[in-house]
Design a protein around this motif. Structure first.
Motif, mmCIF file in Angstrom:
data_model
loop_
_atom_site.group_PDB
_atom_site.id
_atom_site.type_symbol
_atom_site.label_atom_id
_atom_site.label_comp_id
_atom_site.label_asym_id
_atom_site.label_seq_id
_atom_site.Cartn_x
_atom_site.Cartn_y
_atom_site.Cartn_z
ATOM 1 N N VAL A 185 -3.944 5.279 -0.341
ATOM 2 C CA VAL A 185 -4.803 5.441 0.832
ATOM 3 C C VAL A 185 -5.524 6.785 0.765
ATOM 4 N N GLU A 186 -4.822 7.852 0.316
ATOM 5 C CA GLU A 186 -5.470 9.159 0.175
ATOM 6 C C GLU A 186 -6.619 9.103 -0.821
ATOM 7 N N ARG A 235 -5.227 8.550 10.806
ATOM 8 C CA ARG A 235 -4.213 7.778 11.540
ATOM 9 C C ARG A 235 -3.478 6.808 10.614
ATOM 10 N N ILE A 236 -4.185 6.208 9.677
ATOM 11 C CA ILE A 236 -3.537 5.319 8.696
ATOM 12 C C ILE A 236 -2.570 6.119 7.834
ATOM 13 N N LEU A 237 -2.994 7.310 7.388
ATOM 14 C CA LEU A 237 -2.127 8.157 6.569
ATOM 15 C C LEU A 237 -0.873 8.579 7.326
ATOM 16 N N ALA A 238 -0.984 8.743 8.639
ATOM 17 C CA ALA A 238 0.165 9.146 9.444
ATOM 18 C C ALA A 238 1.241 8.057 9.465
ATOM 19 N N TYR A 286 2.308 6.447 6.870
ATOM 20 C CA TYR A 286 3.057 6.484 5.621
ATOM 21 C C TYR A 286 3.632 7.875 5.404
ATOM 22 N N GLU A 287 4.909 7.929 5.135
ATOM 23 C CA GLU A 287 5.512 9.238 4.864
ATOM 24 C C GLU A 287 5.425 9.549 3.375
ATOM 25 N N ASP A 288 5.459 10.813 3.067
ATOM 26 C CA ASP A 288 5.331 11.288 1.687
ATOM 27 C C ASP A 288 6.707 11.257 1.022
ATOM 28 N N MET A 314 0.830 -1.176 0.000
ATOM 29 C CA MET A 314 0.000 0.000 0.000
ATOM 30 C C MET A 314 0.879 1.245 0.000
ATOM 31 N N SER A 315 0.404 2.272 -0.654
ATOM 32 C CA SER A 315 1.123 3.530 -0.655
ATOM 33 C C SER A 315 0.234 4.631 -0.085
#
Length: 98
Positions: A6-7, A26-29, A31-33, A1-2
């Motif tokens: 997710v976004e 919280r899921i997005l947090a 993963y770093e950009d 997953m990237s």
């Protein structure tokens, strides 16, 4: 997953009631950009290929007939202007790939 995936999918999960907006955040947090490093390699590759073509033409410039030289300059200049216009339009519309 990237993170990008997710976004894109997160709002759909919230609409379906699978997760809450807080859970998506919280899921997005997790993963770093990582956008910046991935875009650098194609640019460097393009520069190196361009320099190789330029070196080849420069080494054989005297052997190329005058009319072909003129046509080469005009075609390359038109191509660069067209590519620039395409890149500007892609940036204006916000699409990632021109």
């Amino acid at each position: 997953m990237s993170r990008k995936w997710v976004e894109k999918e997160g709002p759909g999960w919230v609409e379906r009631g699978i997760v809450t907006r807080d859970q998506v955040d919280r899921i997005l947090a997790l993963y770093e950009d990582k956008k910046h490093a991935a875009r650098l390699l194609p640019v460097l590759g393009s520069i190196l290929v361009g320099l190789g073509i330029l070196s080849f033409i420069a080494a054989n410039w005297q052997d190329i007939p005058r009319l072909v030289r003129l046509a080469l300059i005009v075609v390359l200049m038109a191509g660069f202007y067209g590519s620039g216009e395409r890149a500007v339009r892609a940036a204006a519309t916000g699409s990632g790939s021109p």
